[in-house]
Enzyme design. Structure first.
Site, PDB file in Angstrom:
ATOM      1  N   LYS A 107      -3.256  -1.662  15.576  1.00  0.00           N
ATOM      2  CA  LYS A 107      -2.791  -0.849  16.704  1.00  0.00           C
ATOM      3  C   LYS A 107      -3.859  -0.754  17.769  1.00  0.00           C
ATOM      4  O   LYS A 107      -5.049  -0.691  17.459  1.00  0.00           O
ATOM      5  CB  LYS A 107      -2.512   0.573  16.222  1.00  0.00           C
ATOM      6  CG  LYS A 107      -1.259   0.706  15.426  1.00  0.00           C
ATOM      7  CD  LYS A 107      -0.807   2.164  15.424  1.00  0.00           C
ATOM      8  CE  LYS A 107       0.553   2.281  14.784  1.00  0.00           C
ATOM      9  NZ  LYS A 107       0.478   2.222  13.323  1.00  0.00           N
TER      10      LYS A 107
ATOM     11  N   GLU B 270       0.830  -1.213   0.000  1.00  0.00           N
ATOM     12  CA  GLU B 270       0.000   0.000   0.000  1.00  0.00           C
ATOM     13  C   GLU B 270       0.866   1.265   0.000  1.00  0.00           C
ATOM     14  O   GLU B 270       2.062   1.223   0.256  1.00  0.00           O
ATOM     15  CB  GLU B 270      -0.950   0.018   1.198  1.00  0.00           C
ATOM     16  CG  GLU B 270      -0.257   0.119   2.545  1.00  0.00           C
ATOM     17  CD  GLU B 270      -1.154   0.698   3.644  1.00  0.00           C
ATOM     18  OE1 GLU B 270      -1.710   1.795   3.452  1.00  0.00           O
ATOM     19  OE2 GLU B 270      -1.277   0.048   4.693  1.00  0.00           O
TER      20      GLU B 270
END
Ligand code: PSU
Ligand code: MN
Length: 306
Positions: free
Chosen positions: A161, A27
């Site tokens: 995260k 990405e």
């Protein structure tokens, strides 16, 4: 396969395609919005080199000059890394980036779409988006999760995260029928730390087993992708107690400043980097490189049986 007219493959990617070599999508939002310059561009190049060193061909994806570029050259990586106004593209944004001709960086969701259009089954990143803490009032749930439910690409990541609610993220993935496959441990990885305290659905350390799972899933016509959770190497792990403090502070600041929508994740990433005095960035780089190794192995294993 006829290529979608909005795609433009780099010479390296086009050749890999013709020769049936394993490809790994990468990405570009991690470059433009996830890391600062110049570490972002250096890391992008190192990730590509790591994929090559492990027997696959890297295809970093972005929208430039009205085309979906699959495979970027040095100048294009540099442009994305230096750009301060690149668009952060998710599913809804891709057509706008094409028609406006602006520089667009693809998130996990948009990269999956473009990878699939290019016939690429494996995608390596750092962390996926997920259900944000407080989503019951903000409704902030990353479009990455819906994309995993509908687009058949395996996403190799270090989990997500803990700026997110990882428990709710796993619940959402379960509802959407997205399998979470863990390497090296039974738990879903928590990005900066190995342990999330939450069990993944399946444990598969070997690329061959992951490939067999994916083939079976797709042969059944189930569609959609899968999350391959690859924990950060122990020597690069940040203590959860330390990082949790920074995350709480960054979240409180984001709330106080009224940050919302797609600005939330980049804001939190940048604040955590500053608060941790750059330690979060070093860990982030190490885990992406680690994911590149696992992703190249998976692409090779999938390719071996086509
Ligand atoms: N999480 C990270 N680093 C990142 C991102 C997420 O640890 O760079 C980026 C990815 O591109 C991901 C996107 O797809 O943020 C999710 O954004 P949002 O939460 O706005 O859906
Ligand atoms: Mn969001």
């Amino acid at each position: 396969m006829t290529l979608n007219p909005h795609l433009e493959l780099s010479p390296e990617v086009a050749q890999a395609h013709e020769q049936g070599r394993p490809l790994v999508a990468l990405e570009s939002t991690i470059i433009s919005h996830g890391m600062p310059y110049p570490q972002n561009v250096q890391t992008a190049r190192e990730v590509e080199a790591t994929v090559r060193a492990h027997g696959a061909v890297p295809a970093t994806i972005a929208v430039l000059d009205g085309k979906i570029r699959v495979g970027l050259n040095d100048a294009q990586l540099e442009l994305l890394g230096r750009s301060s106004d690149a668009l952060k593209l998710s599913r809804r944004d891709l057509p706008y980036a094409l028609v406006s001709g602006k520089v667009g960086a693809t998130t996990v969701a948009a990269t999956m779409i473009c990878a699939h259009l290019a016939g690429i089954q494996v995608f390596v990143t750092g962390g996926i988006g997920g259900v944000h803490r407080g989503a019951e009032t903000s409704f902030d749930i990353s479009a990455d999760l819906q994309e995993l439910a509908r687009t058949p690409v395996a996403v190799v990541c270090a989990g997500a995260k803990s700026i997110l609610d990882l428990g709710l993220t796993l619940e959402y993935l379960e509802t959407q029928g997205v399998p979470v496959i863990a390497r090296e441990q039974d738990e879903f990885a928590a990005f900066f730390s190995r342990s999330s305290g939450l069990k993944a659905d399946f444990r598969m350390d070997e690329a061959a087993d992951q490939a067999a799972f994916l083939r079976a899933k797709w042969a059944l016509g189930l569609g959609g992708g899968a999350v391959i959770s690859n924990p950060v190497p122990p020597e690069h792990e940040l203590p959860a107690a330390l990082i949790d403090g920074y995350i709480s502070q960054a979240l409180a600041e984001a709330r106080a400043q009224g940050i919302s929508g797609k600005a939330v994740t980049p804001y939190l990433l940048a604040r955590i980097k500053t608060l941790s005095d750059g330690r979060s960035l070093a860990t982030n780089i190490a885990l992406v490189l680690n994911n590149a190794r696992a992703g190249a192995a998976l692409a090779a294993a999938l390719g071996a049986d086509r």
